[in-house]
Design a protein around this motif. Structure first.
Motif, PDB file in Angstrom:
ATOM      1  N   VAL A 149      19.656  -5.008 -49.668  1.00 41.81           N
ATOM      2  CA  VAL A 149      19.788  -4.988 -48.206  1.00 41.81           C
ATOM      3  C   VAL A 149      18.730  -5.881 -47.552  1.00 41.81           C
ATOM      4  N   PRO A 150      19.027  -6.375 -46.339  1.00 42.06           N
ATOM      5  CA  PRO A 150      17.978  -7.042 -45.565  1.00 42.06           C
ATOM      6  C   PRO A 150      16.916  -6.012 -45.165  1.00 42.06           C
ATOM      7  N   THR A 151      15.681  -6.418 -45.136  1.00 48.32           N
ATOM      8  CA  THR A 151      14.608  -5.497 -44.766  1.00 48.32           C
ATOM      9  C   THR A 151      14.539  -5.329 -43.252  1.00 48.32           C
ATOM     10  N   GLN A 152      13.677  -4.403 -42.824  1.00 45.66           N
ATOM     11  CA  GLN A 152      13.433  -4.122 -41.407  1.00 45.66           C
ATOM     12  C   GLN A 152      14.721  -3.745 -40.674  1.00 45.66           C
ATOM     13  N   GLN A 153      15.511  -2.888 -41.306  1.00 44.45           N
ATOM     14  CA  GLN A 153      16.741  -2.399 -40.695  1.00 44.45           C
ATOM     15  C   GLN A 153      16.931  -0.943 -41.094  1.00 44.45           C
ATOM     16  N   HIS A 154      17.514  -0.160 -40.190  1.00 45.60           N
ATOM     17  CA  HIS A 154      17.791   1.237 -40.478  1.00 45.60           C
ATOM     18  C   HIS A 154      19.256   1.379 -40.887  1.00 45.60           C
ATOM     19  N   TYR A 155      19.488   2.143 -41.953  1.00 44.39           N
ATOM     20  CA  TYR A 155      20.829   2.277 -42.508  1.00 44.39           C
ATOM     21  C   TYR A 155      21.258   3.738 -42.548  1.00 44.39           C
ATOM     22  N   VAL A 188      12.141   0.859 -47.777  1.00 47.41           N
ATOM     23  CA  VAL A 188      10.845   0.182 -47.748  1.00 47.41           C
ATOM     24  C   VAL A 188      10.849  -1.054 -48.647  1.00 47.41           C
ATOM     25  N   THR A 189      11.923  -1.232 -49.422  1.00 45.31           N
ATOM     26  CA  THR A 189      12.072  -2.419 -50.265  1.00 45.31           C
ATOM     27  C   THR A 189      13.448  -3.026 -50.003  1.00 45.31           C
ATOM     28  N   GLU A 190      13.733  -4.130 -50.675  1.00 43.92           N
ATOM     29  CA  GLU A 190      14.996  -4.826 -50.474  1.00 43.92           C
ATOM     30  C   GLU A 190      16.142  -4.217 -51.285  1.00 43.92           C
ATOM     31  N   THR A 191      15.859  -3.177 -52.061  1.00 47.41           N
ATOM     32  CA  THR A 191      16.889  -2.523 -52.862  1.00 47.41           C
ATOM     33  C   THR A 191      16.858  -1.019 -52.642  1.00 47.41           C
ATOM     34  N   ILE A 192      17.999  -0.452 -52.303  1.00 45.41           N
ATOM     35  CA  ILE A 192      18.126   1.000 -52.141  1.00 45.41           C
ATOM     36  C   ILE A 192      18.705   1.577 -53.427  1.00 45.41           C
ATOM     37  N   ASP A 193      18.036   2.564 -53.991  1.00 45.31           N
ATOM     38  CA  ASP A 193      18.467   3.198 -55.229  1.00 45.31           C
ATOM     39  C   ASP A 193      19.158   4.523 -54.902  1.00 45.31           C
ATOM     40  N   VAL A 194      20.393   4.668 -55.377  1.00 44.99           N
ATOM     41  CA  VAL A 194      21.197   5.867 -55.088  1.00 44.99           C
ATOM     42  C   VAL A 194      21.500   6.594 -56.393  1.00 44.99           C
ATOM     43  N   VAL A 195      21.126   7.864 -56.460  1.00 44.76           N
ATOM     44  CA  VAL A 195      21.381   8.692 -57.638  1.00 44.76           C
ATOM     45  C   VAL A 195      22.043   9.989 -57.181  1.00 44.76           C
ATOM     46  N   ILE A 196      23.146  10.350 -57.852  1.00 50.19           N
ATOM     47  CA  ILE A 196      23.861  11.587 -57.504  1.00 50.19           C
ATOM     48  C   ILE A 196      24.070  12.404 -58.773  1.00 50.19           C
ATOM     49  N   GLN A 197      23.428  13.565 -58.829  1.00 40.63           N
ATOM     50  CA  GLN A 197      23.657  14.514 -59.922  1.00 40.63           C
ATOM     51  C   GLN A 197      24.855  15.388 -59.543  1.00 40.63           C
ATOM     52  N   LEU A 229      21.835  14.577 -54.026  1.00 39.04           N
ATOM     53  CA  LEU A 229      21.809  13.152 -53.696  1.00 39.04           C
ATOM     54  C   LEU A 229      20.378  12.687 -53.496  1.00 39.04           C
ATOM     55  N   TYR A 230      19.984  11.702 -54.305  1.00 41.47           N
ATOM     56  CA  TYR A 230      18.653  11.114 -54.204  1.00 41.47           C
ATOM     57  C   TYR A 230      18.784   9.688 -53.671  1.00 41.47           C
ATOM     58  N   ILE A 231      17.934   9.329 -52.738  1.00 39.01           N
ATOM     59  CA  ILE A 231      17.867   7.957 -52.236  1.00 39.01           C
ATOM     60  C   ILE A 231      16.427   7.483 -52.355  1.00 39.01           C
ATOM     61  N   ASP A 232      16.256   6.392 -53.075  1.00 43.31           N
ATOM     62  CA  ASP A 232      14.923   5.837 -53.343  1.00 43.31           C
ATOM     63  C   ASP A 232      13.972   6.893 -53.908  1.00 43.31           C
ATOM     64  N   GLY A 233      14.504   7.678 -54.830  1.00 43.48           N
ATOM     65  CA  GLY A 233      13.682   8.651 -55.540  1.00 43.48           C
ATOM     66  C   GLY A 233      13.459   9.971 -54.831  1.00 43.48           C
ATOM     67  N   SER A 291      25.751  -5.559 -52.712  1.00 43.51           N
ATOM     68  CA  SER A 291      24.909  -6.310 -51.785  1.00 43.51           C
ATOM     69  C   SER A 291      25.428  -6.162 -50.366  1.00 43.51           C
ATOM     70  N   PHE A 292      24.515  -5.858 -49.459  1.00 46.58           N
ATOM     71  CA  PHE A 292      24.851  -5.769 -48.037  1.00 46.58           C
ATOM     72  C   PHE A 292      24.315  -7.000 -47.294  1.00 46.58           C
ATOM     73  N   ILE A 293      23.830  -7.971 -48.035  1.00 46.62           N
ATOM     74  CA  ILE A 293      23.170  -9.138 -47.445  1.00 46.62           C
ATOM     75  C   ILE A 293      24.101  -9.908 -46.520  1.00 46.62           C
ATOM     76  N   ASN A 294      25.363 -10.087 -46.933  1.00 47.13           N
ATOM     77  CA  ASN A 294      26.293 -10.911 -46.165  1.00 47.13           C
ATOM     78  C   ASN A 294      27.159 -10.122 -45.193  1.00 47.13           C
ATOM     79  N   PHE A 295      26.879  -8.832 -45.033  1.00 45.55           N
ATOM     80  CA  PHE A 295      27.622  -8.021 -44.080  1.00 45.55           C
ATOM     81  C   PHE A 295      26.933  -8.082 -42.720  1.00 45.55           C
ATOM     82  N   SER A 296      27.737  -7.996 -41.669  1.00 47.39           N
ATOM     83  CA  SER A 296      27.161  -7.970 -40.327  1.00 47.39           C
ATOM     84  C   SER A 296      26.723  -6.551 -39.993  1.00 47.39           C
ATOM     85  N   ASN A 297      25.883  -6.427 -38.977  1.00 52.01           N
ATOM     86  CA  ASN A 297      25.366  -5.112 -38.586  1.00 52.01           C
ATOM     87  C   ASN A 297      26.448  -4.201 -38.013  1.00 52.01           C
ATOM     88  N   SER A 298      27.599  -4.765 -37.682  1.00 55.84           N
ATOM     89  CA  SER A 298      28.673  -3.961 -37.106  1.00 55.84           C
ATOM     90  C   SER A 298      29.657  -3.461 -38.159  1.00 55.84           C
TER      91      SER A 298
END
Length: 217
Positions: free
Chosen positions: A105-111, A158-167, A124-128, A43-50
């Motif tokens: 993650v919080p929405t409306q933010q670029h990571y 685009v959602t509150e969860t980022i899915d990370v897959v690495i083959q 590396l796949y991110i969100d499919g 969870s990145f919810i409680n992390f600051s943007n810095s």
């Protein structure tokens, strides 16, 4: 001011700058020993943007299968799913497999992600979506081509969860994710990259200053 004093001053200033940038870089990252990832989730919810998070901890791992998001249903492979510590090597008897984890993650933010030492060929796949390929991933060991380098990838969830897959595929022993993958806002990750570049430049300057001093002596 004599030449000796000038060179001493350059050396001292270089040491102070390198030390300051290193401390700033370490302070901008969370404590990796906290193992942010547990049972394939973080969870990145409680992390600051810095802050920049090290995605260390327990990931999901599917040995001897290369699962593709959107094509394979991960739940169909729950019987072979294992827990694997990241960073850390894959068992030497396993030649390929699939890592997976998810980040809230919080929405409306670029990571951004920063992938460092992955000593395997990997996709590396991110969100499919396939966002990065390094080397040639294959179930055939003779077709694997390993190529590892650092890479920073921007993410626009685009959602509150980022899915990370690495083959991954490994043609040698001690493959897998051997260094922390970093995650944070684009601003925080870019600032971390800049600090690392500046640290390297000042370190080079420091070495040149010392070398020049002894040459001129």
């Amino acid at each position: 001011m004599g030449k000796k004093r000038i060179y001493y001053l350059i050396i001292i200033v270089s040491i102070l700058i390198v030390s300051g940038l290193y401390v700033f870089e370490r302070n901008s990252m969370d404590d990796a020993s906290q193992h942010a990832v547990q049972q394939g989730s973080a969870s990145f919810i409680n992390f600051s943007n810095s802050e920049v998070m090290s995605l260390d901890g327990i990931w999901d791992f599917y040995p001897e299968v290369l699962l593709t998001p959107g094509m394979d249903d991960f739940e169909d492979y729950n019987t072979i799913k294992q827990e694997i510590l990241v960073p850390g090597p894959i068992d030497e008897h396993i030649r390929y497999g699939t890592y997976r984890m998810q980040i809230d993650v919080p929405t409306q933010q670029h990571y951004a992600f920063k992938a460092r030492t992955i000593r395997s060929a990997y996709n590396l796949y991110i969100d499919g979506k396939l966002v990065h390929t390094s080397g040639v991933v294959s179930e055939d060991i003779n077709s694997v081509e390993k190529y590892s380098r650092y890479v920073t990838l921007n993410v626009y969830p685009v959602t509150e969860t980022i899915d990370v897959v690495i083959q991954v595929s490994q043609a040698t022993n001690r493959g897998g994710i051997l260094n922390s993958i970093l995650f944070g806002t684009q601003e925080a990750v870019n600032r971390l990259n800049l600090n690392q570049i500046l640290t390297s430049l000042f370190l080079i300057t420091f070495i040149i200053a010392i070398g020049s001093y002894y040459v001129i002596q």
